[in-house]
Design an enzyme around this catalytic site. Structure first.
Site, PDB file in Angstrom:
ATOM      1  CB  CYS A 262       4.574   6.980  -0.432  1.00  4.49           C
ATOM      2  SG  CYS A 262       3.329   7.919   0.476  1.00  4.49           S
TER       3      CYS A 262
ATOM      4  CG  HIS B 125       2.265   2.803  -0.123  1.00 12.95           C
ATOM      5  ND1 HIS B 125       3.460   2.694   0.537  1.00 12.95           N
ATOM      6  CD2 HIS B 125       1.708   3.975   0.278  1.00 12.95           C
ATOM      7  CE1 HIS B 125       3.624   3.750   1.324  1.00 12.95           C
ATOM      8  NE2 HIS B 125       2.573   4.545   1.192  1.00 12.95           N
TER       9      HIS B 125
ATOM     10  CD  GLU C 178       4.765  -0.640  -0.402  1.00  9.48           C
ATOM     11  OE1 GLU C 178       4.699  -0.239  -1.592  1.00  9.48           O
ATOM     12  OE2 GLU C 178       4.962   0.120   0.567  1.00  9.48           O
TER      13      GLU C 178
END
Lengths: 256, 206
Positions: free
Chosen positions: B80, B188, B190
């Site tokens: 990001c 993202h 994650e």
């Protein structure tokens, strides 16, 4: 293909309990143990796109109990988690970031400490900021925004400085106080309150009781997502079923 | 494997560290690492603003440290904002220099895209893979969705460095891969379910 809409689960926490809200009147439902027992968080994180957790405890916030329950939730889910409740300073925002927030939700703080909130946006970026506005119709039918847990009048909708909102916030969570907790469906026309020049994603909340409401919200133009804080209707596998049902009926949601 | 995370003064390190640990790796802070021989992979997480992140890195001597790491053959993955600062210049609150590993500038959606395009790209979106040879995207299908939340985007000046695009009314750089060494994802990983974990695994294995 391209960008999907979102189904968001909202958790409202107050002084040790998760609560069910109805027209902003709160009823305690259960502790974090209750929540973890009734909801398989792993399952939940495959049924919703984001989780919003708001601290409605007594000040000062964030309360240590809130911090403790967030820790128990956030490590079990691998989806975006947004935290809020009483945010009116950079320090508070930083605390939430430290707790693992991907975004923060700001409501009263925007009306009462606009400079502080602008500073938070400047430090963390506007995509970090969700403006949560709670609205109701007053006695003469005007759309009135409320603050301070829905108890005090803020601005009338037509007085909202949208240009400044667009500079500090990445999206808008628009919640109907009248529909809140009733299970009578979202007020989908409320997207019209926000001028079309405002190019921020809109999430609707207030009134979802079943899958049909989710579908209705997600098939409304300009709606980026819908959020439900209904703690009792989507327990267990129900959220997953609701999501699948919405997808089958044409909602543009990601398939997990 | 031991992987390092580069702090930017405001990143959501917790989720990223958790995801890496779930994959069986251990995580250390690049800023605190005294033995540079231990460092092979550095991840740069992303929440914040371009200027403040680069300001933090400069004031802690981390720009030079990271450049030396990359020059010695190390691999980085920016996520990001972490991907955005790998570029040359960012235009958030003025003009600011990034690492310069990637050719391009970072611009806001607001004022740089026309019509009805949203100022914030938020939600799950799929990828148009433009470099199918990229190790970062091994096993990734164009029908899988990844979580984006950003109001600035990388405008690349070198299409060979862009490994995937995403579409939000305008095509944006969603993943970068320069020489199998400098990687980035605008989304993202994650926060992107199992397909996101696969991206992290690909980076560690690359």
């Amino acid at each position: 293909m391209a960008l999907k809409n979102r189904l968001i689960f909202e958790l409202l926490f107050s002084d040790g309990s998760f609560i069910q809200s109805r027209n902003f009147s709160h009823q305690k439902v259960g502790s974090i143990e209750w929540l973890l027992d009734r909801y398989d968080l792993n399952n939940l994180s495959k049924s919703v796109d984001e989780i919003f957790i708001t601290d409605l405890s007594q000040d000062p916030r964030p309360s240590s109990k809130f911090e403790s329950v967030v820790a128990k939730i956030i490590d079990k889910v691998r989806i975006p988690v947004c935290l809020g409740g009483g945010v009116a300073s950079l320090e508070h925002a930083n605390q939430l970031l430290g707790m693992g927030a991907d975004k923060i939700i700001v409501n009263t703080g925007y009306f009462e400490e606009p400079d502080q909130i602008a500073q938070v946006a400047s430090v963390h970026g506007k995509q970090f900021m969700v403006l949560s506005i709670d609205w109701m119709r007053d006695d003469v039918g005007n759309v009135q925004l409320m603050k301070s847990r829905g108890r005090t009048k803020a601005l009338r909708i037509e007085d909202v400085p949208w240009d400044s909102v667009s500079q500090s916030f990445g999206e808008i969570l628009l919640r109907s106080i009248d529909r809140d907790g009733t299970g009578n469906g979202l007020h989908v026309d409320s997207t019209n309150f926000i001028p079309s020049e405002v190019k921020l994603p809109i999430v609707l909340s207030g009134g979802i009781g079943k899958a049909e409401h989710i579908i209705e919200g997600l098939t409304t133009p300009r709606v980026s997502g819908v959020a439900t804080a209904n703690l009792l209707n989507f327990i267990g596998d129900s959220m997953g079923h609701a999501r699948n049902s919405a997808i089958e009926k044409g909602a543009n949601l990601s398939r997990f | 494997m031991l992987v390092h995370i580069l702090p930017t003064g405001s990143g959501n390190v917790r989720s990223l560290a958790g995801a890496l640990e779930e994959l069986g790796h251990s995580v250390a802070n690049f800023q605190d690492e005294l033995d540079h021989k231990r460092v092979r992979k550095v991840l740069i997480p992303g929440v914040g603003s371009f200027a403040l992140a680069m300001g933090y890195l400069r004031s802690h001597g981390l720009v030079e440290k990271t450049k030396e790491f990359v020059e010695s053959g190390g691999q980085v993955l920016g996520i990001c904002l972490g991907m955005q600062i790998l570029s040359e210049t960012g235009f958030e609150h003025g003009e600011h220099r990034g690492f310069g590993f990637i050719a391009g500038t970072v611009l806001p959606f607001r004022g740089n895209t026309g019509g009805d395009i949203s100022e914030t790209h938020v939600g799950f979106n799929n990828l148009e893979i433009t470099n199918s040879e990229s190790n970062l995207l091994r096993g990734v299908s164009s029908s899988e969705d990844f979580y984006f939340t950003h109001s600035f985007f990388l405008s690349s000046n070198s299409s060979s460095e862009v490994a995937a695009l995403s579409h939000n009314g305008v095509a944006i750089a969603a993943a970068i891969d320069k020489d199998n060494q400098v990687f980035g994802t605008q989304f993202h990983p994650e926060k992107s379910q199992d397909q996101g974990l696969r991206i992290l695994k690909n980076f560690v294995d690359a």
